[in-house]
Motif scaffolding. Structure first.
Motif, PDB file in Angstrom:
ATOM      1  N   TYR A 164       8.243   7.056  -6.505  1.00 58.88           N
ATOM      2  CA  TYR A 164       6.866   6.585  -6.340  1.00 58.88           C
ATOM      3  C   TYR A 164       5.948   7.170  -7.398  1.00 58.88           C
ATOM      4  O   TYR A 164       5.022   6.484  -7.871  1.00 58.88           O
ATOM      5  CB  TYR A 164       6.373   6.880  -4.918  1.00 58.88           C
ATOM      6  N   ARG A 165       6.186   8.405  -7.803  1.00 56.13           N
ATOM      7  CA  ARG A 165       5.372   9.001  -8.863  1.00 56.13           C
ATOM      8  C   ARG A 165       5.578   8.237 -10.172  1.00 56.13           C
ATOM      9  O   ARG A 165       4.624   7.946 -10.901  1.00 56.13           O
ATOM     10  CB  ARG A 165       5.723  10.466  -9.036  1.00 56.13           C
ATOM     11  N   GLU A 166       6.829   7.884 -10.470  1.00 52.85           N
ATOM     12  CA  GLU A 166       7.125   7.178 -11.716  1.00 52.85           C
ATOM     13  C   GLU A 166       6.643   5.730 -11.663  1.00 52.85           C
ATOM     14  O   GLU A 166       6.111   5.197 -12.644  1.00 52.85           O
ATOM     15  CB  GLU A 166       8.622   7.239 -11.989  1.00 52.85           C
ATOM     16  N   ALA A 167       6.810   5.064 -10.532  1.00 53.75           N
ATOM     17  CA  ALA A 167       6.426   3.657 -10.415  1.00 53.75           C
ATOM     18  C   ALA A 167       4.915   3.483 -10.415  1.00 53.75           C
ATOM     19  O   ALA A 167       4.387   2.514 -10.973  1.00 53.75           O
ATOM     20  CB  ALA A 167       7.015   3.054  -9.145  1.00 53.75           C
ATOM     21  N   LEU A 168       4.197   4.432  -9.795  1.00 52.67           N
ATOM     22  CA  LEU A 168       2.745   4.316  -9.677  1.00 52.67           C
ATOM     23  C   LEU A 168       2.001   5.018 -10.801  1.00 52.67           C
ATOM     24  O   LEU A 168       0.815   4.776 -11.015  1.00 52.67           O
ATOM     25  CB  LEU A 168       2.280   4.892  -8.333  1.00 52.67           C
ATOM     26  N   GLY A 169       2.690   5.911 -11.485  1.00 50.18           N
ATOM     27  CA  GLY A 169       2.032   6.682 -12.526  1.00 50.18           C
ATOM     28  C   GLY A 169       1.220   7.829 -11.991  1.00 50.18           C
ATOM     29  O   GLY A 169       0.482   8.489 -12.732  1.00 50.18           O
ATOM     30  N   THR A 170       1.326   8.110 -10.700  1.00 50.34           N
ATOM     31  CA  THR A 170       0.608   9.215 -10.071  1.00 50.34           C
ATOM     32  C   THR A 170       1.309   9.578  -8.774  1.00 50.34           C
ATOM     33  O   THR A 170       2.007   8.740  -8.185  1.00 50.34           O
ATOM     34  CB  THR A 170      -0.858   8.843  -9.786  1.00 50.34           C
ATOM     35  N   ALA A 171       1.141  10.793  -8.315  1.00 53.69           N
ATOM     36  CA  ALA A 171       1.750  11.216  -7.048  1.00 53.69           C
ATOM     37  C   ALA A 171       0.956  10.671  -5.873  1.00 53.69           C
ATOM     38  O   ALA A 171      -0.268  10.520  -5.945  1.00 53.69           O
ATOM     39  CB  ALA A 171       1.812  12.740  -6.978  1.00 53.69           C
ATOM     40  N   LEU A 172       1.655  10.349  -4.784  1.00 54.37           N
ATOM     41  CA  LEU A 172       0.986   9.928  -3.550  1.00 54.37           C
ATOM     42  C   LEU A 172       0.394  11.166  -2.878  1.00 54.37           C
ATOM     43  O   LEU A 172       1.127  12.026  -2.396  1.00 54.37           O
ATOM     44  CB  LEU A 172       1.982   9.240  -2.623  1.00 54.37           C
ATOM     45  N   ALA A 173      -0.925  11.248  -2.830  1.00 57.23           N
ATOM     46  CA  ALA A 173      -1.578  12.427  -2.265  1.00 57.23           C
ATOM     47  C   ALA A 173      -1.568  12.420  -0.746  1.00 57.23           C
ATOM     48  O   ALA A 173      -1.675  13.471  -0.120  1.00 57.23           O
ATOM     49  CB  ALA A 173      -3.018  12.516  -2.774  1.00 57.23           C
ATOM     50  N   HIS A 174      -1.451  11.239  -0.145  1.00 62.08           N
ATOM     51  CA  HIS A 174      -1.530  11.127   1.305  1.00 62.08           C
ATOM     52  C   HIS A 174      -0.212  10.624   1.886  1.00 62.08           C
ATOM     53  O   HIS A 174      -0.188   9.764   2.767  1.00 62.08           O
ATOM     54  CB  HIS A 174      -2.688  10.210   1.705  1.00 62.08           C
ATOM     55  N   ALA A 175       0.893  11.158   1.382  1.00 65.90           N
ATOM     56  CA  ALA A 175       2.221  10.776   1.871  1.00 65.90           C
ATOM     57  C   ALA A 175       3.130  11.988   1.874  1.00 65.90           C
ATOM     58  O   ALA A 175       3.013  12.876   1.032  1.00 65.90           O
ATOM     59  CB  ALA A 175       2.820   9.675   0.996  1.00 65.90           C
ATOM     60  N   ASP A 176       4.017  12.024   2.862  1.00 64.83           N
ATOM     61  CA  ASP A 176       5.018  13.075   2.969  1.00 64.83           C
ATOM     62  C   ASP A 176       6.401  12.433   2.907  1.00 64.83           C
ATOM     63  O   ASP A 176       6.601  11.304   3.376  1.00 64.83           O
ATOM     64  CB  ASP A 176       4.862  13.845   4.287  1.00 64.83           C
ATOM     65  N   PHE A 177       7.356  13.167   2.340  1.00 63.61           N
ATOM     66  CA  PHE A 177       8.732  12.696   2.208  1.00 63.61           C
ATOM     67  C   PHE A 177       9.613  13.653   2.989  1.00 63.61           C
ATOM     68  O   PHE A 177       9.680  14.846   2.688  1.00 63.61           O
ATOM     69  CB  PHE A 177       9.125  12.646   0.734  1.00 63.61           C
ATOM     70  N   VAL A 178      10.264  13.134   4.035  1.00 62.76           N
ATOM     71  CA  VAL A 178      10.958  13.960   5.015  1.00 62.76           C
ATOM     72  C   VAL A 178      12.429  13.561   5.092  1.00 62.76           C
ATOM     73  O   VAL A 178      12.757  12.364   5.116  1.00 62.76           O
ATOM     74  CB  VAL A 178      10.303  13.809   6.403  1.00 62.76           C
ATOM     75  N   ALA A 179      13.310  14.532   5.143  1.00 65.26           N
ATOM     76  CA  ALA A 179      14.737  14.259   5.255  1.00 65.26           C
ATOM     77  C   ALA A 179      15.080  13.774   6.656  1.00 65.26           C
ATOM     78  O   ALA A 179      14.597  14.320   7.655  1.00 65.26           O
ATOM     79  CB  ALA A 179      15.542  15.515   4.922  1.00 65.26           C
ATOM     80  N   GLY A 180      15.905  12.725   6.740  1.00 66.48           N
ATOM     81  CA  GLY A 180      16.327  12.191   8.024  1.00 66.48           C
ATOM     82  C   GLY A 180      17.406  11.147   7.835  1.00 66.48           C
ATOM     83  O   GLY A 180      17.645  10.661   6.725  1.00 66.48           O
TER      84      GLY A 180
END
Length: 240
Positions: A164-180
């Motif tokens: 998402y950082r590469e596709a959007l050109g910026t980090a998602l500030a209001h998103a979390d990435f969780v293992a599951g």
């Protein structure tokens, strides 16, 4: 599209809208109205007279009937989430260059905006939204029962974050990435009374799953009658 403040969801480069796709609008509406205080109603300001979801008096999502012939038979109930971008065509190209698969190529959604739907490299579906007349969430900081954060559960959260950082050109500030072991985006809703949400869900025959988050605070996974699931977190009520 004019960028909104980056201090809350809905800004350019963040998730900005959701669409509840259901075959049981009355049941879905009754459950989430009781538990989260959402209101399901025809938007009288919309020339299409579309049914929308309102929280704290503001629209936070649309509702689509899966009985509509536009959906293939057997399409399961689900929630589609939209990312606000500056250029759908360019961001679709960037996403595919980094491993995404296009499900619905870019098209104009009337005069409201332009969109595309993709599946990311870890298997989660998402849509891109380039606003014209409609920009999505516009939520004041003090509102309750409204979008708070997005959470992507997947087996490779690090890879997903990089994508998402590469596709959007910026980090998602209001998103979390969780293992599951499951894969998919879920909306986290902020409320001031988490115990009330749990009690109301049980009154409607559902038993929410309450788990601690990384800080030890409780997070509720609230599942409606068709399996539509949201995370619910307690947030502090602000003045104003």
């Amino acid at each position: 599209m004019t960028s909104r403040t980056p201090s809350r969801p809905g800004a350019l480069g963040e998730f900005c809208w959701m669409d509840l796709k259901t075959r049981d609008l009355p049941g879905t509406a009754a459950f989430f109205a009781a538990t989260l205080g959402w209101r399901f109603a025809v938007d009288e300001t919309d020339w299409r007279r579309a049914t929308k979801v309102f929280a704290d008096g503001r629209p936070i999502g649309g509702v689509s009937d899966l009985a509509d012939p536009v959906y293939p038979p057997g399409t399961p109930a689900h929630v589609a989430y939209y990312l606000a971008v500056d250029d759908v065509d360019r961001r679709t190209g960037a996403a595919t260059a980094h491993g995404a698969r296009v499900i619905v190529p870019p098209f104009d959604a009337g005069d409201q905006g332009r969109m595309a739907t993709l599946v990311d490299p870890v298997g989660a579906a998402f849509s891109l939204w380039q606003a014209r007349r409609f920009g999505g969430w516009d939520i004041p900081a003090h509102a309750t029962g409204v979008p708070h954060r997005m959470v992507l559960v997947c087996e490779r959260p690090g890879e997903a974050r990089r994508f998402y950082r590469e596709a959007l050109g910026t980090a998602l500030a209001h998103a979390d990435f969780v293992a599951g072991s499951t894969t998919g985006w879920e909306l986290e809703v902020g409320v001031t009374d988490l115990d009330r949400v749990v009690a109301r869900a049980r009154d409607h025959g559902q038993d929410p799953v309450v788990r601690p988050d990384e800080t030890g605070g409780p997070v509720v996974r609230l599942t409606g009658p068709e399996g539509l699931t949201f995370r619910v977190r307690r947030v502090e009520e602000e003045a104003g």
